[in-house]
Each structure stands twice: as structure tokens, then as C-alpha cells.
Design an enzyme around this catalytic site. Sequence first.
Site, PDB file in Angstrom:
ATOM      1  N   ARG A 239       0.388  -1.121   0.026  1.00 50.05           N
ATOM      2  CA  ARG A 239       0.354   0.323  -0.147  1.00 50.05           C
ATOM      3  C   ARG A 239       0.945   1.284   0.059  1.00 50.05           C
ATOM      4  O   ARG A 239       1.957   1.139   0.440  1.00 50.05           O
ATOM      5  CB  ARG A 239      -1.052   0.033   1.192  1.00 50.05           C
ATOM      6  N   HIS A 287      -0.982   0.583  -9.762  1.00 52.65           N
ATOM      7  CA  HIS A 287      -1.509  -0.037  -9.246  1.00 52.65           C
ATOM      8  C   HIS A 287      -2.348  -1.273  -9.845  1.00 52.65           C
ATOM      9  O   HIS A 287      -3.537  -1.691  -9.317  1.00 52.65           O
ATOM     10  CB  HIS A 287      -1.871   0.874  -7.917  1.00 52.65           C
TER      11      HIS A 287
HETATM   12  C1  GLV Z   1      -5.262  -4.479  -4.655  1.00 47.77           C
HETATM   13  O1  GLV Z   1      -4.364  -3.144  -4.211  1.00 47.77           O
HETATM   14  C2  GLV Z   1      -5.894  -4.980  -3.391  1.00 47.77           C
HETATM   15  O2  GLV Z   1      -5.812  -4.821  -2.154  1.00 47.77           O
HETATM   16  O3  GLV Z   1      -6.485  -6.160  -4.267  1.00 47.77           O
END
Ligand code: GLV
Length: 324
Positions: A239, A287
Site C-alpha cells: 500500500r 497499482h
Molecule cells: C489491490 O491493491 C488489492 O488490495 O487487492
Amino acid sequence: MTRQSSVPQADAILLAAGGAQAELYASLLRARFGAQRVRVWPHAGEPLSDIGYACLWNAPHGLPARCPHLKAIFNLGAGADHLLADPELPGVPIVRAVHRDLSMRVTEYVALHVLMFHRRQRRYDEQQRAAVWQAHAQPGAGEVAVGIMGLGHIGQHAAGVLRALGFRVAGWSRTPKRVPGIDVHHGAGGLDAFLAHTEILVCLLPATPQTEGLLNLALLRKLRRDGAAGGACLINAGRGRVQVDADIIAALDEGALAGAALDVFPVEPLPADSPLWRHPRVTVTPHNAGDIAPEILIEEVARQIARCERGLPLEYTIDRARGY
Ligand code: GLV
């Protein structure tokens, strides 16, 4: 048939998902449960009293609280930080995405970038642009220490694959863990020893109050720089709030880090004026390291709803106190 009870049978499914896959999730849910049973935000209408299950991803805060008969929330991803930040979040069980497909995808990303650093690929890319034919010393994977922060389902899977590639793999987790073949450190007390040994640091940690800003300059300076990897490197597929972008730039510029591959950022999308976009030793991805197949994710939701309807406990529920 008219229902006698004033409480409607709450078995409808609410989908509220931001992002490119939203339409696909909606059609998969309709195909699985029937169009009658599926309501898609923002066209879900009110009241939401027939909603029993909510499938959410980056959904507006306050939305689940408008479903008075909600039985469970399915977070359409692994990290539930966005959902848990909802101040009105009802107290129902929250299921996060846990699946081998998801672990494999994140592992692909991790293995790709570990190998990119290990095989000096950035350097060869530069040389190719200048038509330079020059080989550099190439240690074997067995000489390189990779350290994984976060040893949940995904971290353990990635550790196994990196070990199979021959790397020396260690791990760090919040609480003590036993992972076969991996030297595991834990807690604040185990962090410095883990970092001192690690050349390529892989972060798969969730965003919690405890992990916020953890990947800062002080921590990055503790990584091992004089090992076979040829400098310390950072890979973050956990994250973004765990990292401090300015500190990563500072660590690269002072030599504490030789390179970084970042899939996540404190602010997403990464602002166009972030120096990370243009730094010659940073790889930026949007991401997507852990983009699970929507078909698999919705099948998993269906499997868990079936459990719920049979009175069985839900699996992979989030511990709110822990934050993941
Ligand atoms: C992606 O970032 C997830 O949390 O699945």
C-alpha cells in the site's frame, strides 16, 4: 406471495465499485445471481433495505450504512484500508479477497522486479539505447538477499517462488510466524536485523496506523548496500501510505537505494508532477500488481454467500482492530 414480516428478506446484492472492472463485475454478478437480485450503485435506488450483501471497491463512504439489513461486505481486493476508513461502517463481517490467482499475480510482479534488479536490466536498457555491448559481473541468485515485509497469503507465496528461483529469502511480519525455508523476523525488535541483512526489500504490507510512513529514509538507510545485488532496492506492491515518496527520492539520490519499483503511492493516481515519474532509477506502475481476474473474484463472492446462506462462518474476514 406477500411477505408478512416488516423486515424484508435481505438477499439482494449491492455492487459499488470504482475502476475499469465495474461493468464486468456487474455483468458477472447478474449472470451468477440473476439481474433481479443485483443492484448497481449509483443507480441502485433507495431504500436499500433488501440489500443483504455488498460488494465494494473504492465505494463512497456512508453507503454500506444505508443498507439496514446488510449481512456481509465483500471487499473486491486484498487491502481494505479504503473501506475501513468509512466512519459509518456497519459492524457486519468484512471479507477480503484471498485467492491463489491474486497471490500469483502479485508474485509475478515481485519476481519480475527482483529479477530486473538482480540482472541489472535497467543498466542494459541504457546500454542498448547507446548500442553499447558490455557485460557486467553477474552474481547468482543464491548470493542475493531478498527480504519480504508482510507474510500473509501473498507474501508467503512470493517467498516460495523467490526461493525456487534461488534467492536467499527472509521475511518480516508484525507477529511471529513460521514459514518453511524462510528466516522470519518479527515486530519492532526484529526489524533492524532483518533490514541489515536485506538487499532487495519487497513490501507487501497493508496500510494500517502502524505501517503508515514505515518506508521512510531512516528505514531505507538500514538496508544492506554492499551485497551481491549491487545496491539496495525497494519494491512496493503493498500500500502506498506505507511509503514516504520524498524519502524514496532522497534515498535514491544519496545512494541508500539503487533502485525502486513502485506499484502503489500515498496519492493515486500518482500526480503528474511527482518526481518519481521521471526518476531514472524508479519504475512506476498504476497499482495493478494484484489485479485479480474478475471472474475468479465473483466466483469467490458467490462461494462465500453460499456459505453464509448455509449458516457457515465466512472465511478470510477482516479483523478490524488489526486493520486487515
Ligand atoms: C489491490 O491493491 C488489492 O488490495 O487487492
